[in-house]
Design an enzyme around this catalytic site. Structure first.
Site, PDB file in Angstrom:
ATOM      1  N   ASP A  67       0.862  -1.334   0.040  1.00  0.00           N
ATOM      2  CA  ASP A  67      -0.008   0.182   0.004  1.00  0.00           C
ATOM      3  C   ASP A  67       0.734   1.288  -0.225  1.00  0.00           C
ATOM      4  OD1 ASP A  67       0.879  -0.626   2.555  1.00  0.00           O
ATOM      5  OD2 ASP A  67      -0.865  -1.289   3.245  1.00  0.00           O
ATOM      6  N   ASN A 136      -7.805  -3.117  13.959  1.00  0.00           N
ATOM      7  CA  ASN A 136      -9.040  -3.488  13.798  1.00  0.00           C
ATOM      8  C   ASN A 136      -9.137  -4.900  13.003  1.00  0.00           C
ATOM      9  OD1 ASN A 136      -8.147  -2.714  11.160  1.00  0.00           O
ATOM     10  ND2 ASN A 136      -9.571  -0.932  11.249  1.00  0.00           N
ATOM     11  N   HIS A 138      -7.244  -5.406   9.829  1.00  0.00           N
ATOM     12  CA  HIS A 138      -7.036  -5.049   8.450  1.00  0.00           C
ATOM     13  C   HIS A 138      -5.632  -5.783   8.122  1.00  0.00           C
ATOM     14  CE1 HIS A 138      -4.966  -1.008   9.682  1.00  0.00           C
ATOM     15  NE2 HIS A 138      -4.109  -1.920   9.342  1.00  0.00           N
ATOM     16  N   GLU A 143      -9.782  -2.402   5.104  1.00  0.00           N
ATOM     17  CA  GLU A 143     -10.406  -2.246   6.147  1.00  0.00           C
ATOM     18  C   GLU A 143     -11.613  -3.042   6.301  1.00  0.00           C
ATOM     19  OE1 GLU A 143      -8.925  -0.473   8.429  1.00  0.00           O
ATOM     20  OE2 GLU A 143      -8.561   1.567   8.020  1.00  0.00           O
TER      21      GLU A 143
HETATM   22  C1  F6R Z   1       1.339  -1.339   6.012  1.00  0.00           C
HETATM   23  C2  F6R Z   1      -0.036  -2.273   6.244  1.00  0.00           C
HETATM   24  C3  F6R Z   1      -0.540  -2.502   7.393  1.00  0.00           C
HETATM   25  C4  F6R Z   1       0.131  -2.719   8.534  1.00  0.00           C
HETATM   26  C5  F6R Z   1      -0.626  -2.586   9.752  1.00  0.00           C
HETATM   27  C6  F6R Z   1      -0.066  -2.733  11.081  1.00  0.00           C
HETATM   28  O1  F6R Z   1       1.813  -1.667   4.648  1.00  0.00           O
HETATM   29  O2  F6R Z   1      -0.062  -3.019   5.430  1.00  0.00           O
HETATM   30  O3  F6R Z   1      -1.729  -3.312   7.380  1.00  0.00           O
HETATM   31  O4  F6R Z   1       0.849  -3.853   8.502  1.00  0.00           O
HETATM   32  O5  F6R Z   1      -1.431  -1.259   9.913  1.00  0.00           O
HETATM   33  O6  F6R Z   1       0.919  -1.662  11.529  1.00  0.00           O
HETATM   34  P1  F6R Z   1       1.796  -1.876  12.526  1.00  0.00           P
HETATM   35  O7  F6R Z   1       2.690  -2.828  12.472  1.00  0.00           O
HETATM   36  O8  F6R Z   1       2.519  -0.272  12.601  1.00  0.00           O
HETATM   37  O9  F6R Z   1       0.926  -1.964  13.778  1.00  0.00           O
END
Ligand code: F6R
Length: 242
Positions: A67, A136, A138, A143
């Site tokens: 992303d 959450n 994702h 999401e």
């Molecule tokens: C970022 C991504 C997100 C993160 C997720 C966890 O490229 O794909 O899905 O993996 O938000 O983020 P952290 O590791 O910062 O808690």
């Protein structure tokens, strides 16, 4: 599904990094799906160390990131392109042309999504997809919703996600409200998925992923259907899992 239990964040990072390391040893020209965020930072640090020690060679590796924020250019310190350059790409011998992320500044975002799907199609299937997990549930920026989105799409971020990600931004700096994210299909078509999870704040989401049911309201729950899912999680994250 295989669950690898780690003592703590450091142990989780070492165990997850060793799986990526093994993948690269087994296939020099691996296509790696990569994530950003706090969880995977320790993994990238270890991969960079292994490279410095002469153990790893990225020269034939290709990467596809999950992303990118909409509206941030690649040089912006909080863009995911910048994150990847700083934490991995510029520290190893990967060819910049072999690293792919969606372009968050594209004038025509719909076109950009289509083009990114085409890039994934040409390079794929992904050999090993690294994922973090949102509080959450994702994955990427898929999401919680009432359906799973197969293809790359622009996604408005949930308030919890914006709040969680604000920790990476300067005080007063605005966190982007939307992102381009890879859809669920290429993740599920990856030959293997490596889900890295750490910390008590992820425990509820991890339980929902591991115990099901599969529901788009917990996007990561779809991973339960993947034939080759490896979960590396620390004890804090596993606290609600028997
Ligand atoms: C970022 C991504 C997100 C993160 C997720 C966890 O490229 O794909 O899905 O993996 O938000 O983020 P952290 O590791 O910062 O808690």
């Amino acid at each position: 599904m295989r669950i690898i239990r780690a003592k703590d964040y450091k142990d989780m990072s070492e165990k997850a990094a060793s799986i990526i390391w093994a993948q690269m040893l087994l296939k020099k020209n691996s296509v790696l799906g990569l994530a950003t965020g706090g969880t995977v930072l320790g993994i990238y640090e270890i991969l960079c160390e292994k490279y410095m020690e002469g153990e790893l060679d990225f020269s034939s590796v290709k990467t596809l990131n999950l992303d990118e924020y909409v509206g941030l250019e690649g040089r912006h310190p909080q863009s995911y392109r910048h994150y990847m350059d700083k934490n991995l790409f510029e520290k190893v011998n990967i060819l910049k042309n072999n690293t792919f992320l969606p372009n968050g500044l594209a004038e025509d975002l719909k076109r950009e999504c289509k083009d990114y799907d085409e890039t994934i199609r040409q390079l794929g299937p992904i050999d090993l997809q690294l994922l973090g997990l949102g509080r959450n549930g994702h994955i990427g920026f898929n999401e919680p919703d009432d359906h799973f989105e197969d293809n790359t799409h622009v996604r408005r971020l949930n308030e919890t996600t914006i709040k969680d990600n604000s920790r990476f931004f300067e005080m007063g700096e605005e966190v982007p409200k939307s992102a381009i994210t890879m859809g669920i299909k290429p993740i599920m078509e990856s030959k293997a998925v490596l889900l890295a999870v750490s910390g008590v704040e992820k425990a509820k989401a991890l339980k929902a992923v591991l115990n099901g049911p599969v529901t788009p309201s917990v996007p990561g729950s779809i991973l339960g259907k993947h034939e080759n899912l490896i979960v590396v999680a620390d004890l804090d994250a596993l606290m609600h899992v028997g």
